[in-house]
Design a protein around this motif. Sequence first.
Motif, PDB file in Angstrom:
ATOM      1  N   PHE A 278       0.704  -1.214   0.155  1.00  0.00           N
ATOM      2  CA  PHE A 278      -0.003  -0.195  -0.125  1.00  0.00           C
ATOM      3  C   PHE A 278       0.865   1.251  -0.143  1.00  0.00           C
ATOM      4  O   PHE A 278       1.680   1.355   0.808  1.00  0.00           O
ATOM      5  N   ASP A 279       0.592   2.189  -0.805  1.00  0.00           N
ATOM      6  CA  ASP A 279       1.095   3.723  -0.793  1.00  0.00           C
ATOM      7  C   ASP A 279       0.589   4.000   0.605  1.00  0.00           C
ATOM      8  O   ASP A 279      -0.794   3.629   1.183  1.00  0.00           O
TER       9      ASP A 279
ATOM     10  N   PHE B 231       0.738  -1.906  10.644  1.00  0.00           N
ATOM     11  CA  PHE B 231       1.874  -2.098   9.831  1.00  0.00           C
ATOM     12  C   PHE B 231       3.205  -2.182  10.522  1.00  0.00           C
ATOM     13  O   PHE B 231       4.088  -1.789   9.848  1.00  0.00           O
ATOM     14  N   GLU B 232       3.200  -1.965  11.604  1.00  0.00           N
ATOM     15  CA  GLU B 232       4.106  -1.818  12.312  1.00  0.00           C
ATOM     16  C   GLU B 232       5.535  -2.755  12.038  1.00  0.00           C
ATOM     17  O   GLU B 232       4.982  -3.813  11.863  1.00  0.00           O
ATOM     18  N   GLY B 233       6.647  -2.285  11.652  1.00  0.00           N
ATOM     19  CA  GLY B 233       7.785  -3.076  11.157  1.00  0.00           C
ATOM     20  C   GLY B 233       7.722  -3.341   9.776  1.00  0.00           C
ATOM     21  O   GLY B 233       8.531  -4.215   9.342  1.00  0.00           O
ATOM     22  N   ARG B 234       6.567  -2.922   9.041  1.00  0.00           N
ATOM     23  CA  ARG B 234       6.528  -3.304   7.912  1.00  0.00           C
ATOM     24  C   ARG B 234       6.110  -1.904   6.815  1.00  0.00           C
ATOM     25  O   ARG B 234       5.411  -1.801   5.956  1.00  0.00           O
ATOM     26  N   ILE B 235       6.871  -0.982   7.330  1.00  0.00           N
ATOM     27  CA  ILE B 235       6.733   0.409   6.525  1.00  0.00           C
ATOM     28  C   ILE B 235       8.071   0.893   5.912  1.00  0.00           C
ATOM     29  O   ILE B 235       9.059   0.885   6.749  1.00  0.00           O
ATOM     30  N   PHE B 236       8.004   0.961   4.491  1.00  0.00           N
ATOM     31  CA  PHE B 236       9.263   1.244   3.779  1.00  0.00           C
ATOM     32  C   PHE B 236       9.034   2.674   3.128  1.00  0.00           C
ATOM     33  O   PHE B 236       7.733   3.213   2.749  1.00  0.00           O
ATOM     34  N   SER B 237      10.262   3.451   2.987  1.00  0.00           N
ATOM     35  CA  SER B 237      10.217   4.803   2.516  1.00  0.00           C
ATOM     36  C   SER B 237      11.074   5.057   1.688  1.00  0.00           C
ATOM     37  O   SER B 237      12.175   4.336   1.615  1.00  0.00           O
ATOM     38  N   ALA B 238      10.940   6.017   0.597  1.00  0.00           N
ATOM     39  CA  ALA B 238      12.007   6.615  -0.050  1.00  0.00           C
ATOM     40  C   ALA B 238      13.314   6.857   0.512  1.00  0.00           C
ATOM     41  O   ALA B 238      14.195   6.824  -0.135  1.00  0.00           O
ATOM     42  N   GLU B 239      13.123   7.080   1.909  1.00  0.00           N
ATOM     43  CA  GLU B 239      14.420   7.281   2.378  1.00  0.00           C
ATOM     44  C   GLU B 239      15.329   6.308   2.701  1.00  0.00           C
ATOM     45  O   GLU B 239      16.390   6.473   3.091  1.00  0.00           O
ATOM     46  N   ASP B 240      14.924   5.035   2.510  1.00  0.00           N
ATOM     47  CA  ASP B 240      15.546   3.847   2.432  1.00  0.00           C
ATOM     48  C   ASP B 240      16.112   3.560   1.294  1.00  0.00           C
ATOM     49  O   ASP B 240      17.105   2.602   1.341  1.00  0.00           O
ATOM     50  N   VAL B 241      15.995   4.289   0.297  1.00  0.00           N
ATOM     51  CA  VAL B 241      16.419   3.737  -1.146  1.00  0.00           C
ATOM     52  C   VAL B 241      17.142   5.065  -1.753  1.00  0.00           C
ATOM     53  O   VAL B 241      17.104   6.072  -1.192  1.00  0.00           O
ATOM     54  N   SER B 242      17.886   4.899  -2.878  1.00  0.00           N
ATOM     55  CA  SER B 242      18.312   6.154  -3.419  1.00  0.00           C
ATOM     56  C   SER B 242      17.374   6.771  -4.309  1.00  0.00           C
ATOM     57  O   SER B 242      17.706   7.967  -4.563  1.00  0.00           O
TER      58      SER B 242
END
Length: 218
Positions: free
Chosen positions: A11-12, A129-140
């Motif tokens: 999900f976005d 969603f705790e522990g399953r949240i991903f951000s563009a901060e995590d990638v280039s």
Amino acid sequence: MTAEGFELVIFDCDGVLVDSERIAVQVDALVFADLGCAFTETEIVERLVGSSTEVWRAAVEERLGRPLEEGWEEPYHSWYRDALDARLTVVDGITEALDALTLPSCVASNGGHRWMRRNLARTGLFERFEGRIFSAEDVSRGKPEPDVFLHAARTMGADPARCAVVEDSAYGVRAARAAGMRAFGYAGGLTPAARLAGPGTVVFDDMRELPGLLAAAA
């Protein structure tokens, strides 16, 4: 898509889980006017909703005719925070959709971790969603590049070809396709259905329909 169906639903966040895009666009317009580079709300929806920080900044600097100074955004954080604190709600129907969903799920967004955590917590969705949240901060690279979706799938142990992505922006749909994932474009927000449509994309306007659409598309 194999007969076994999807392994993961990604999900976005903004505009898919929390109804923040409408609020953010209104504040964006005020911020841009204050900077001296007015954008209409229609322009913001068409050009910037769902975009990466890089795309957003380039558009503003083009309109301004000069680079933005480092730290330019600091005075405006409270504008967004106060508006979201006063008006933020969940997207209509998302709670029912999540309750009916039986597949593993996660969040992958261009938004920063701090803002996502705050907005999800304020609307009661963080614990889902705790522990399953991903951000563009995590990638280039952020959306429309596929990096954050591929990072989410890799971390969750899912085959990208068996991931479904729920998005509300044209940038997000493009990123899902680039990742080799099946895109589900939610047209109940700000982005018109025509801008979400494309090869293999399922476009819908009621979140309550999502579990059935996922099952039918698998």
